[in-house]
Design a protein around this motif. Structure first.
Motif, mmCIF file in Angstrom:
data_model
loop_
_atom_site.group_PDB
_atom_site.id
_atom_site.type_symbol
_atom_site.label_atom_id
_atom_site.label_comp_id
_atom_site.label_asym_id
_atom_site.label_seq_id
_atom_site.Cartn_x
_atom_site.Cartn_y
_atom_site.Cartn_z
ATOM 1 N N ALA A 731 54.768 99.634 55.258
ATOM 2 C CA ALA A 731 54.256 98.466 54.518
ATOM 3 C C ALA A 731 53.244 98.882 53.468
ATOM 4 N N PHE A 732 52.304 99.751 53.825
ATOM 5 C CA PHE A 732 51.270 100.136 52.867
ATOM 6 C C PHE A 732 51.827 100.999 51.752
ATOM 7 N N CYS A 733 52.760 101.879 52.090
ATOM 8 C CA CYS A 733 53.362 102.692 51.035
ATOM 9 C C CYS A 733 54.063 101.794 50.017
ATOM 10 N N ALA A 734 54.765 100.773 50.501
ATOM 11 C CA ALA A 734 55.441 99.840 49.591
ATOM 12 C C ALA A 734 54.434 99.074 48.725
ATOM 13 N N LEU A 735 53.329 98.651 49.297
ATOM 14 C CA LEU A 735 52.314 97.932 48.525
ATOM 15 C C LEU A 735 51.716 98.802 47.432
ATOM 16 N N ARG A 740 56.182 94.470 46.863
ATOM 17 C CA ARG A 740 55.716 93.561 47.893
ATOM 18 C C ARG A 740 56.839 93.071 48.811
ATOM 19 N N PRO A 741 58.032 92.777 48.298
ATOM 20 C CA PRO A 741 59.115 92.355 49.207
ATOM 21 C C PRO A 741 59.423 93.409 50.272
ATOM 22 N N GLN A 742 59.417 94.678 49.865
ATOM 23 C CA GLN A 742 59.678 95.732 50.852
ATOM 24 C C GLN A 742 58.556 95.798 51.889
ATOM 25 N N ALA A 743 57.323 95.584 51.458
ATOM 26 C CA ALA A 743 56.191 95.584 52.391
ATOM 27 C C ALA A 743 56.331 94.453 53.405
ATOM 28 N N ARG A 745 59.102 93.067 54.422
ATOM 29 C CA ARG A 745 60.173 93.418 55.360
ATOM 30 C C ARG A 745 59.672 94.410 56.413
ATOM 31 N N ALA A 746 58.876 95.377 55.966
ATOM 32 C CA ALA A 746 58.339 96.356 56.924
ATOM 33 C C ALA A 746 57.433 95.686 57.951
ATOM 34 N N LEU A 747 56.604 94.744 57.508
ATOM 35 C CA LEU A 747 55.722 94.039 58.443
ATOM 36 C C LEU A 747 56.515 93.181 59.407
ATOM 37 N N ASP A 748 57.577 92.558 58.922
ATOM 38 C CA ASP A 748 58.438 91.779 59.816
ATOM 39 C C ASP A 748 59.128 92.687 60.838
ATOM 40 N N ASP A 749 59.493 93.890 60.392
ATOM 41 C CA ASP A 749 60.069 94.859 61.331
ATOM 42 C C ASP A 749 59.056 95.233 62.406
ATOM 43 N N ALA A 750 57.793 95.367 62.012
ATOM 44 C CA ALA A 750 56.741 95.701 62.971
ATOM 45 C C ALA A 750 56.614 94.614 64.031
ATOM 46 N N ILE A 751 56.638 93.368 63.588
ATOM 47 C CA ILE A 751 56.510 92.243 64.523
ATOM 48 C C ILE A 751 57.710 92.196 65.457
ATOM 49 N N ALA A 752 58.911 92.417 64.895
ATOM 50 C CA ALA A 752 60.120 92.400 65.719
ATOM 51 C C ALA A 752 60.113 93.558 66.722
ATOM 52 N N SER A 753 59.662 94.715 66.271
ATOM 53 C CA SER A 753 59.604 95.884 67.158
ATOM 54 C C SER A 753 58.630 95.644 68.298
ATOM 55 N N GLU A 754 57.508 95.006 67.999
ATOM 56 C CA GLU A 754 56.523 94.737 69.039
ATOM 57 C C GLU A 754 57.036 93.703 70.039
ATOM 58 N N ALA A 755 57.808 92.724 69.543
ATOM 59 C CA ALA A 755 58.359 91.721 70.443
ATOM 60 C C ALA A 755 59.389 92.347 71.391
ATOM 61 N N GLU A 756 60.137 93.307 70.863
ATOM 62 C CA GLU A 756 61.168 93.956 71.676
ATOM 63 C C GLU A 756 60.566 94.940 72.669
ATOM 64 N N ASN A 757 59.484 95.603 72.259
ATOM 65 C CA ASN A 757 58.862 96.629 73.101
ATOM 66 C C ASN A 757 57.353 96.446 73.037
ATOM 67 N N PRO A 758 56.802 95.465 73.761
ATOM 68 C CA PRO A 758 55.373 95.117 73.640
ATOM 69 C C PRO A 758 54.466 96.317 73.885
ATOM 70 N N THR A 759 53.390 96.382 73.082
ATOM 71 C CA THR A 759 52.415 97.463 73.191
ATOM 72 C C THR A 759 51.004 96.882 73.140
ATOM 73 N N GLY A 774 51.947 86.616 53.285
ATOM 74 C CA GLY A 774 52.621 85.319 53.398
ATOM 75 C C GLY A 774 51.923 84.251 52.582
ATOM 76 N N VAL A 775 50.597 84.249 52.583
ATOM 77 C CA VAL A 775 49.837 83.284 51.785
ATOM 78 C C VAL A 775 50.045 83.547 50.303
ATOM 79 N N LEU A 776 49.987 84.812 49.892
ATOM 80 C CA LEU A 776 50.193 85.137 48.478
ATOM 81 C C LEU A 776 51.588 84.736 48.017
#
Length: 973
Positions: A731-735, A740-743, A745-759, A774-776
């Motif tokens: 996400a940060f590399c994309a920013l 921004r769209p790629q960033a 997507r990366a953040l959404d992947d992070a959320i999905a990954s955490e939901a699948e494998n909670p940490t 999301g606000v921007l």
């Protein structure tokens, strides 16, 4: 009769092998280390080869260390390494290099002089010990090179073999050569050598048997004549009976001359009595001939020594033989002159047989009853000479008692030796000793079960999980008490948890609970509940955290009531980790209690862990890392190496988030090789992910990609760290690439990954950066902001800085300019530790502020543009310049010297030329005079002054003059 020189004064038939060893030694002296394994059967000449290599190393001025494993019964941990390092204390003393200080507690296993009561090393895994030895050898060889020779690895303990394996993997590029010998027989050493031969920097040398010409040369060397003068009949006989083994050739030759089978007359050497003088066909007979030529008292001494093993202490031999010191030394001199024994150089009070086959041959001369009686007397002598049987003497006495037929005493001594080894961290050796005790105590239930419990722990420590679990049927012996069975199942549950075998662990806990029943004393259930809590956290389920917390709270209560400080500290640590996401203050409280309890009971390693865990909380709360750094420093000071590197790995990520990229790179470069050598897989993955984040936070995609590729090679894609890969790296590399769209997507992947494998990771973006983006983008509003701000994770400094920005953007969009500006002030305060994130936030907020006309976007953009220009992040630098022009402000022209401007001046967008004008304004010069000084026109000076008034927000020239005096001249002072 002419004497035979045995062994031969020179090496015969080993030219190629000698060349390999010589080359390795010379490479080591040139800082190009490596490992050579010399593998071969008994008597083939391995020791002769390594002795010549050691002499060559000494001739080059190298440090040479030598040690030999013991062939007497159960091996003692690290004996050959300890023996090799023994010379350090006698020659030049121990090195004082600062880099060795953290490893002194580990190295104290070999060097007792480094034992320190104030230090501890209860995390001293074999890998830590091996790393310490590697560093010590590198220090010893820094200027001239170091050769360490370890002989007879086939007799070495598992811990020594593990360290040899580690060194063989990591000596390339070091000023150290490891030279070892081992027999070519099935066993752990043989497996190690065979596996090592396929590695870079490792060479295997296998000297073969001599052919008839080689036998002729060897005989000629022993007789001191040209090879042509050796009778062919003698060569034929010796080759036939020795099969070309050099040691056997020498033994047979000595016997042949002794009995008159080979004689020297005026015409030279000749064979006599072929038909009536028998030629010995075994080494036993050869050694017997030599022993029979000695006085009976010398032969008796040698038989006692053989019972003790290849190496033997003079004090025990003297006691068993009943000799006076002078008689003992006189008899030993005869044995030395007969080339049967030799002084053991590293240990002056010890002697050793010249070859292991000599001791075997002597034992073969003894009957079973005679051997048992000598073993009994030797055991008695050992116990008198060494009260309490410290160190290796406990194992030695156990072996002697077993040989004497005293099985019960032997079993008890093996058990005690195993217990000591386990306490000292030598788990593999402990397993061997405890297995022997367990087998000998098969009919003694109470003692056997006590040993079984120790054995389970030893197997777990040694990583032999399957073998530990295979003992499960032994735990349900109906002859055992319920408490004893439950205790054993609890130990086995811990074994399973360590190995990540959650289902097996749960089965053992269920068995324990079934045995104990509902009405049981708290002292029996506290540890069970802590283990069950850990298992619950690893079991899928929506309420797993709630269940785990309930279990661990009950465990803490019961442990405190039953006065079980170690279990109570374990429960407090788990509670502090569990509550970290809900309430940092509560979490701090648990770690404080943990530290106090550990201090009260002198659990120093637990104290250190408590400091480290509270340091993590401090960093999450504020971004500061003082406590974490203190724990890191303390860990190395007291020798807690593993904990120290775990903390160092964390500090890499802390430095990345703080924008301290030089420090992050230095820490990563320091710890990556070590955690990789030590195979700390979790730490390897985490630091590689942190390195990827380091590149990502500077917009270096190629570096991030390389680090993540290495991360993948350590099974990173299947780890709990994937949310951070998406959220902190991609996400940060994309920013920083203005994508921004790629960033998103990366953040959404992070959320999905955490939901699948909670940490337990809460910095992957869900509660901060994702809300801001999301606000921007207009897809999120006050509801999402308030939801994120309401959870404890939203209060963490890293997340809160982005939430303040999201709040400012929402307020500015609603026309509440003053409130939006106030939110920006909050952002600037909370983001102060996070340099890169702070400036990225300024760039993102400035775009919204320009559109909605609030705040000071031009100042923010100048500061961000300067920061990213200096770090050479072109995409975001360009975006800042475009936004500056949209705001109606000219972009800064970066000339040579911009980086040398004072930071406050540079952040205002002041150029190099404007700074030169400002310096002259401090001297209260007019435009004409300034123009003359700088070779520009007064009109150009006036333009620069106007620009400076705007950038510094000064009302008039007089105020600008005062500003120049305060910030330029004053700043220089």
């Amino acid at each position: 009769m002419t004497a035979v020189v045995v062994p031969s004064p020179r090496t015969v038939g080993r030219t190629a092998e000698s060349r390999v060893l010589t080359t390795a030694v010379e490479d080591g002296s040139r800082q190009r280390g490596g490992t050579v394994f010399v593998l071969g059967e008994a008597g083939i000449g391995k020791s002769r080869l390594v002795t010549e290599a050691a002499e060559h190393a000494l001739s080059r001025g190298m440090r040479v260390l030598r040690g030999r494993a013991s062939a007497s019964g159960a091996p003692a941990p690290f004996r050959p390494i300890s023996e090799a390092l023994f010379s350090l204390t006698r020659e030049s003393g121990l090195p004082t290099d600062p880099e060795l200080v953290p490893y002194r507690p580990s190295l104290a296993r070999f060097l007792p002089e480094w034992r320190d009561a104030t230090a501890f090393g209860d995390d001293e895994s074999l890998l830590v010990v091996a790393e310490g030895l590697l560093r010590l050898l590198a220090v010893l060889g820094r200027d001239v090179g170091c050769l360490i020779v370890l002989e007879d690895l086939h007799d070495a303990d598992a811990e020594t073999l593990a360290i040899v394996d580690y060194l063989a993997d990591n000596l390339v590029g070091q000023p150290v050569v490891l030279l070892t010998t081992a027999r070519s027989q099935a066993g752990p050493a043989w497996e190690l050598v065979r596996g090592g031969g396929r590695r870079s920097g490792v060479t295997v040398v296998e000297p073969g048997r001599l052919d008839p010409e080689g036998v002729r040369e060897l005989v000629a060397s022993c007789l001191g004549v040209p090879s042509d003068d050796v009778p062919g009949a003698a060569v034929d006989r010796l080759f036939r009976d020795s099969d070309g083994v050099p040691f056997v050739v020498e033994e047979l030759l000595d016997s042949m001359v002794a009995v008159g089978g080979l004689v020297r007359d005026p015409d030279g050497w000749s064979v006599r009595g072929e038909g009536h003088t028998p030629v010995p066909v075994t080494v036993v007979l050869s050694v017997s001939h030599r022993v029979d030529r000695l006085a009976p008292e010398v032969a008796a001494l040698l038989h006692v020594a053989a019972v003790l093993g290849r190496r033997f202490p003079l004090s025990v031999v003297r006691a068993v033989c009943g000799l006076e010191q002078a008689d003992l030394l006189r008899h030993l001199r005869s044995a030395v002159e007969a080339q049967l024994v030799t002084p053991d150089r590293p240990a002056p009070e010890w002697y050793s047989f010249r070859h292991a086959l000599t001791a075997d041959a002597l034992l073969a001369r003894l009957g079973a009853s005679e051997r048992a009686e000598l073993a009994r007397r030797a055991a008695d002598a050992v116990e008198v000479d060494h009260p309490g049987l410290p160190g290796e003497w406990c194992t030695s006495a156990a072996i002697l008692r077993l040989e004497s037929g005293d099985v019960a005493t032997a079993a008890g001594l093996f058990a005690e030796a195993g217990r000591r080894m386990l306490a000292d961290g030598a788990a593999a050796t402990a397993v061997d000793l405890l297995r022997r005790a367990h087998d000998l105590l098969a009919h003694d239930d109470e003692e056997r079960v006590a040993v079984l419990e120790l054995l389970l722990n030893a197997l777990a420590e040694a990583g032999q999980v399957e073998q530990a679990l295979a003992l499960a049927p032994d735990l349900d012996d109906p002859g055992l008490s319920v408490e004893r069975q439950a205790s054993l199942h609890t130990v086995l549950a811990r074994v399973a948890v360590r190995a990540g075998l959650w289902a097996q662990g749960a089965e053992e806990i269920a068995s324990t609970r079934a045995l104990l029943g509902p009405d049981v004393a708290p002292r029996l259930t506290a540890e069970v509940d802590v283990i069950a809590a850990t298992l619950t956290l690893e079991t899928p389920g929506a309420d797993r955290r709630t269940v785990a917390e309930r279990l661990v709270r009950r465990a803490l209560r019961d442990a405190e009531q039953a006065d079980l400080p170690e279990v109570a500290c374990e429960a407090l640590e788990l509670l502090g980790t569990l509550t970290r996401q809900q309430d940092l203050t509560e979490s701090d409280g648990y770690f404080t209690r943990m530290a106090e309890l550990a201090h009260r009971h002198r659990l120093r390693s637990v104290q250190l862990r408590a400091l480290a865990r509270s340091g993590v909380n401090e960093n999450l709360r504020s971004g500061r890392a003082a406590r974490l750094r203190r724990a890191h420093l303390q860990a190395f000071q007291v020798g807690a190496i593993t904990e120290g590197y775990l903390l160092e790995v964390n500090l890499v990520m802390v430095a990345v988030l703080r924008g301290e990229f030089v420090r992050a790179a230095e820490l990563a470069d320091h710890c990556v090789p070590v955690v990789t050598r030590m195979r700390l897989r979790y730490s390897i993955r985490y630091v590689l992910m942190a390195k990827a984040a380091m590149f990502a936070h500077r917009g270096r995609r190629s570096g991030m990609t390389r680090a993540l590729a290495e991360f993948d090679r350590w099974d990173g894609r299947d780890s709990h760290q994937m949310p951070l890969v998406h959220g902190l790296c991609e996400a940060f590399c994309a920013l920083l690439e203005e994508n921004r769209p790629q960033a998103v997507r990366a953040l959404d992947d992070a959320i999905a990954s955490e939901a699948e494998n909670p940490t337990n990771y809460v910095l992957a973006g869900r509660y901060g950066l994702r809300v801001l983006l999301g606000v921007l983008g207009g897809e999120m509003g006050w509801r999402e902001y308030e939801e994120a701000a309401a959870v404890p994770a939203g209060a963490l400094a890293w997340n809160r800085q982005f939430l303040h920005l999201a709040k400012a953007v929402l307020l500015g969009r609603a026309g509440q300019s003053a409130a939006a500006a106030a939110a920006m002030v909050e952002h600037l305060q909370i983001s102060e530790p996070f340099a890169m994130a702070r400036h990225l936030g300024l760039r993102l907020a400035a775009e919204a502020a320009i559109s909605d006309t609030w705040g000071s976007p031009a100042n923010w953009l100048r500061e961000a543009e300067t920061y990213f220009h200096q770090d050479d992040v072109p995409a975001i630098t360009s975006a800042c310049r475009v936004l500056l022009r949209r705001a109606g402000v000219s972009a800064t022209q970066h000339r040579n010297g911009t980086a040398n401007l004072p930071a406050p001046i540079r952040s205002m967008g002041v150029t190099v030329r404007e700074h030169e004008v400002l310096r002259l304004l401090a001297e209260r010069l007019g435009n004409t005079e300034i123009g003359k000084r700088l070779f520009i026109s007064p009109r150009t000076v006036e333009k620069h002054v106007a620009s400076l008034l705007a950038k510094t927000s000064q009302p008039d020239r007089a105020a600008l003059n005062r500003f120049a005096i305060d910030h330029v001249i004053g700043g220089m002072d």
